[in-house]
Enzyme design. Structure first.
Site, PDB file in Angstrom:
ATOM      1  CG  ASN A   1     -10.230   0.953 -45.834  1.00 20.45           C
ATOM      2  OD1 ASN A   1      -9.342   1.313 -46.157  1.00 20.45           O
ATOM      3  ND2 ASN A   1     -10.663   0.369 -44.800  1.00 20.45           N
TER       4      ASN A   1
ATOM      5  CG  ASP B   1      -4.291  -2.777 -40.085  1.00 20.44           C
ATOM      6  OD1 ASP B   1      -4.860  -2.044 -40.916  1.00 20.44           O
ATOM      7  OD2 ASP B   1      -5.290  -3.707 -39.882  1.00 20.44           O
TER       8      ASP B   1
ATOM      9  CG  HIS C   1      -2.284  -3.380 -43.942  1.00 22.60           C
ATOM     10  ND1 HIS C   1      -3.010  -4.686 -43.803  1.00 22.60           N
ATOM     11  CD2 HIS C   1      -3.457  -2.659 -43.725  1.00 22.60           C
ATOM     12  CE1 HIS C   1      -4.311  -4.558 -43.712  1.00 22.60           C
ATOM     13  NE2 HIS C   1      -4.711  -3.207 -43.593  1.00 22.60           N
TER      14      HIS C   1
ATOM     15  CG  HIS D   1      -9.940  -8.025 -43.589  1.00 19.93           C
ATOM     16  ND1 HIS D   1      -9.743  -7.182 -42.522  1.00 19.93           N
ATOM     17  CD2 HIS D   1     -10.606  -9.098 -43.080  1.00 19.93           C
ATOM     18  CE1 HIS D   1     -10.268  -7.455 -41.409  1.00 19.93           C
ATOM     19  NE2 HIS D   1     -10.647  -8.608 -41.617  1.00 19.93           N
TER      20      HIS D   1
HETATM   21  C1  NCD Z   1      -9.132  -1.157 -40.684  1.00 24.15           C
HETATM   22  C2  NCD Z   1      -9.400   0.431 -40.955  1.00 24.15           C
HETATM   23  O1  NCD Z   1      -9.883   0.923 -40.031  1.00 24.15           O
HETATM   24  O2  NCD Z   1      -9.405   0.817 -42.134  1.00 24.15           O
HETATM   25  N1  NCD Z   1      -9.437  -1.356 -39.219  1.00 24.15           N
HETATM   26  C3  NCD Z   1      -9.054  -2.614 -38.687  1.00 24.15           C
HETATM   27  O3  NCD Z   1      -9.298  -2.511 -37.521  1.00 24.15           O
HETATM   28  N2  NCD Z   1      -8.015  -3.255 -39.102  1.00 24.15           N
HETATM   29  C4  NCD Z   1      -9.698  -1.967 -41.688  1.00 24.15           C
HETATM   30  C5  NCD Z   1      -9.010  -3.295 -41.869  1.00 24.15           C
HETATM   31  O4  NCD Z   1      -7.570  -3.173 -42.029  1.00 24.15           O
HETATM   32  O5  NCD Z   1      -9.662  -4.353 -42.075  1.00 24.15           O
HETATM   33 ZN    ZN Z   2      -6.190  -2.447 -42.471  1.00 21.88          ZN
HETATM   34 ZN    ZN Z   3      -8.076  -5.868 -42.734  1.00 23.46          ZN
END
Ligand code: NCD
Ligand code: ZN
Ligand code: ZN
Ligand code: ZN
Length: 454
Positions: free
Chosen positions: A93, A308, A59, A179
């Site tokens: 994204n 993430d 991620h 998500h």
């Molecule tokens: C992520 C992003 O900035 O692309 N942000 C987040 O807070 N996790 C988007 C996501 O993973 O949902």
């Molecule tokens: Zn993310």
């Molecule tokens: Zn997410």
């Protein structure tokens, strides 16, 4: 080209074994007693270090293209190498988003020349079966579904339409990463707050309520069960969501889930201290949620730890209006040290960490040559020093996002050397060799014979 790591402790079959590893032409050729290893062009003395498989972060937001001011393929994969990750999966994204075969091909072409660790790509879950097939054909590892999409008219908010995409993903044999927050509900509260001029961290937490996560988990697992799709739930943050996962598993749903270091180790008290720098979605939760996540990780019910890694510019993180703050924090360079620190404190085993950061990601996302140390697998290895003490300092990040809610935290244990396909990419704070990353694609094993040529 050959490389050898000698006199190192190796994590093999869950145990630390003393010996060495030979890599020949990018693959591990031999693991055994140092004395028995053939000579090689390059030798690394592994004394005092532990060799673990190159980590896999499923991620990551590498951004690039129109969001390159936040991160690009080069800076993001350097951050990965410095953090001990040899393979990362890039989220769709981006700007433009990875919503079609053509977009995916553009991304892959652009990445090829500038990646320093291996990268696989998600495609956005699409409604069209033809598009889904074409994206896999073009190299997508898996699909990503944003249930938090705020527009209530989005196609996937219709269960019938979502079901058919899940069914197609299942027949292609690929994961749908998800998500899990119900976007329309979150957006409604956010709009109400904004209309009333409420823009504090508390209001943000109210909009991203725990029940919206639990409800999304319920919805997606019950749909995926009907068509036997495999769903991977990203960044689980609450005890309630974990409970929904247990219920779904008992009902026979193929569901895996991930937790991030920030949801495991931080909570809302940190959010009030750090403000925008600790804003992400889903948000930091209660101490009891973090504890429940940690227990689930230690006991193997959380399958994966993923960073993430969601880089943004400092301006975007420090807006005074909470709704203007871009959610997300960088994580590639802090994830492994944070977890090694807990290993040192005996709160979790090294083996469990490596399962969650390498073995399970490889199994879940279909990367058969990765995630474990064994003869014949890819020469992706990380050497860690389990004793090195240092303080997290985001000003030293390779990532363009030079901030972290973990800044100043003392860690014990860090990656020392990162080896990608048998080449030393990162060593003791320095990038040694660039452009060693390859684009990885999923080993697709179709479950039904949908033999459409494309
Ligand atoms: C992520 C992003 O900035 O692309 N942000 C987040 O807070 N996790 C988007 C996501 O993973 O949902
Ligand atoms: Zn993310
Ligand atoms: Zn997410
Ligand atoms: Zn095609």
């Amino acid at each position: 080209m050959s490389l050898r790591v000698t006199d190192v402790k190796m994590l093999l079959g869950g145990r630390l074994v003393e010996g060495g590893i030979s890599i020949q032409d990018g693959r591990i050729s031999r693991i055994g007693k140092t004395l028995h290893l053939p000579k090689s062009e390059t030798n690394i003395d592994g004394k005092g270090l532990i060799a673990i498989p190159g980590l896999i972060d499923v991620h990551v937001h590498l951004r690039d293209m129109e969001l390159a001011y936040k991160e690009d393929f080069s800076s993001g994969t350097l951050a990965a190498a410095a953090g001990g990750f040899t393979t990362i999966l890039d989220m769709p994204n981006t700007k433009p988003p990875t919503t079609s075969e053509e977009r995916l091909r553009e991304k892959i072409e652009r990445a090829k020349a500038t990646i320093h660790v291996n990268v696989g790509f998600y495609g956005a879950l699409a409604e069209s079966a033809i598009e889904l097939r074409a994206m896999i054909h073009a190299g997508a590892i898996a699909f990503k579904l944003y249930m938090n999409e705020p527009n209530p008219e989005a196609w996937h908010h219709d269960p019938r339409r979502l079901l058919s995409s899940l069914e197609e993903s299942a027949s292609l044999g690929v994961q749908v990463a998800c998500h899990a927050e119900t976007g329309a509900e979150v957006a409604k509260i956010q709009r109400e707050c904004q209309a009333e001029g409420k823009n504090s961290v508390r209001d943000f937490l109210r909009a991203h309520a725990p029940e919206f996560e639990a409800e999304a988990v319920r919805r997606i697992t019950s749909l995926s069960r009907r068509v036997r799709a495999s769903v991977h739930l990203c960044h689980m943050s609450t005890q309630r969501a974990l409970k929904e996962i247990s219920i779904a598993r008992r009902a026979g749903t193929a569901v895996t889930c991930e937790a991030t270091p920030h949801h495991l180790l931080l909570d809302q008290k940190d959010l009030s201290r750090k403000g925008g720098l600790a804003i992400m979605v889903p948000p930091l939760r209660k101490t009891s949620d973090a504890r429940a996540l940690w227990r689930s990780l230690a006991e193997g019910r959380v399958d994966v730890v993923a960073s993430d890694h969601a880089p943004h510019s400092l301006e975007e993180k420090t807006a005074t209006d909470v709704w203007a703050v871009k959610p997300g924090i960088p994580g590639l360079e802090t994830t492994l040290p944070l977890l090694l620190t807990r290993v040192k404190r005996r709160e979790i085993s090294l083996n469990r960490i490596v399962q969650a950061l390498a073995e399970n990601p490889a199994r879940i996302f279909g990367l058969p040559g990765k995630g474990r140390l064994a003869a014949g697998t890819d020469g992706d290895i990380v050497l860690i020093n389990p004793k090195e003490r240092f303080k997290i300092d985001s000003s030293t990040f390779y990532s363009k996002a030079r901030f972290s809610p973990f800044d100043g935290l003392e860690c014990v244990g860090r990656p020392v050397t990162t080896i990608v396909s048998g080449r030393i990419v990162y060593d003791r704070g320095e990038i040694v060799e660039k452009n060693r990353g390859e684009v990885v694609t999923s080993e697709v094993r179709p479950r039904s014979s949908s033999s459409t040529a494309c």
